[in-house]
Scaffold this motif. Structure first.
Motif, mmCIF file in Angstrom:
data_model
loop_
_atom_site.group_PDB
_atom_site.id
_atom_site.type_symbol
_atom_site.label_atom_id
_atom_site.label_comp_id
_atom_site.label_asym_id
_atom_site.label_seq_id
_atom_site.Cartn_x
_atom_site.Cartn_y
_atom_site.Cartn_z
ATOM 1 N N MET A 64 0.876 -1.159 0.000
ATOM 2 C CA MET A 64 0.000 0.000 0.000
ATOM 3 C C MET A 64 0.924 1.222 0.000
ATOM 4 O O MET A 64 2.008 1.176 0.586
ATOM 5 N N ASN B 5 1.345 5.806 -0.253
ATOM 6 C CA ASN B 5 0.903 7.182 -0.436
ATOM 7 C C ASN B 5 2.093 7.929 -1.062
ATOM 8 O O ASN B 5 3.043 7.284 -1.504
ATOM 9 N N SER C 267 1.595 10.823 8.015
ATOM 10 C CA SER C 267 1.710 10.121 6.733
ATOM 11 C C SER C 267 1.907 8.614 6.920
ATOM 12 O O SER C 267 1.324 7.812 6.190
ATOM 13 N N HIS D 94 -1.292 7.164 7.978
ATOM 14 C CA HIS D 94 -2.239 7.203 6.855
ATOM 15 C C HIS D 94 -2.080 5.953 5.999
ATOM 16 O O HIS D 94 -3.065 5.304 5.638
ATOM 17 N N VAL D 95 -0.838 5.594 5.661
ATOM 18 C CA VAL D 95 -0.607 4.422 4.823
ATOM 19 C C VAL D 95 -0.961 3.135 5.575
ATOM 20 O O VAL D 95 -1.463 2.175 4.983
ATOM 21 N N ARG E 143 -3.362 2.906 7.937
ATOM 22 C CA ARG E 143 -4.834 2.880 7.930
ATOM 23 C C ARG E 143 -5.367 2.465 6.566
ATOM 24 O O ARG E 143 -6.336 1.726 6.452
ATOM 25 N N LYS E 144 -4.711 2.955 5.520
ATOM 26 C CA LYS E 144 -5.112 2.635 4.153
ATOM 27 C C LYS E 144 -5.027 1.124 3.895
ATOM 28 O O LYS E 144 -5.835 0.570 3.168
ATOM 29 N N ALA E 145 -4.053 0.474 4.532
ATOM 30 C CA ALA E 145 -3.892 -0.983 4.399
ATOM 31 C C ALA E 145 -4.779 -1.737 5.386
ATOM 32 O O ALA E 145 -4.721 -2.962 5.453
ATOM 33 N N SER E 146 -5.584 -1.022 6.162
ATOM 34 C CA SER E 146 -6.477 -1.603 7.175
ATOM 35 C C SER E 146 -5.704 -2.403 8.225
ATOM 36 O O SER E 146 -6.148 -3.460 8.667
ATOM 37 N N ASN F 34 -4.375 -0.777 11.074
ATOM 38 C CA ASN F 34 -4.370 -0.013 12.308
ATOM 39 C C ASN F 34 -5.156 -0.783 13.357
ATOM 40 O O ASN F 34 -6.227 -1.315 13.061
ATOM 41 N N ASN G 178 -8.781 0.105 13.672
ATOM 42 C CA ASN G 178 -9.640 -0.484 12.635
ATOM 43 C C ASN G 178 -9.984 -1.913 12.984
ATOM 44 O O ASN G 178 -11.084 -2.386 12.747
#
Length: 119
Positions: A23, A25, A100, A103-104, A106-109, A111, A114
């Motif tokens: 993943m 950013n 940042s 963010h990456v 979280r983007k990969a789920s 966290n 999550n």
């Protein structure tokens, strides 16, 4: 960062690159691979020579390690991570870099927050 949280061997890096997912950013690329046998996560950091000279690269590595060390409770366990810094990361301050990186993640789920929401 403690030794148990480090991904250091070449074969471990290659395994994550080959079989893991990625993943990205603008500032970072995150490769990750599930490792159910591990108690905690392991992190490897890669900063290319394209990013800057040795001083810049080592500064980035130290900042990333410190961000992860202070926020390791937010990282999902049982995973191997490789975090690759891109050129724009060299111009960031600590707070921007922390934002940042997560963010990456979280983007990969990946966290932990999550993970708690999914249950």
């Amino acid at each position: 960062m403690e030794k148990t949280y480090r991904l250091a061997k070449r074969e471990d890096f290659n395994k994550v690159y080959r079989y893991g997912k990625s993943m990205a950013n603008h500032q970072f690329v995150l490769y990750y691979l599930a490792q159910p046998k591990l108690e905690q996560f392991r992190l490897g950091i890669s900063v290319s020579k394209k990013v800057g000279n040795a001083v810049v690269r080592n500064r980035l590595r130290r900042m990333i390690k410190e961000i992860i060390r202070l926020n390791k409770d937010r990282m999902t366990d049982h995973y191997d991570y490789i975090l690759i810094a891109r050129k724009p990361a060299a111009d960031m301050d600590y707070a921007q870099m922390e934002k940042s990186i997560f963010h990456v993640i979280r983007k990969a789920s990946l966290n932990k927050r999550n993970e708690l929401i999914k249950k």
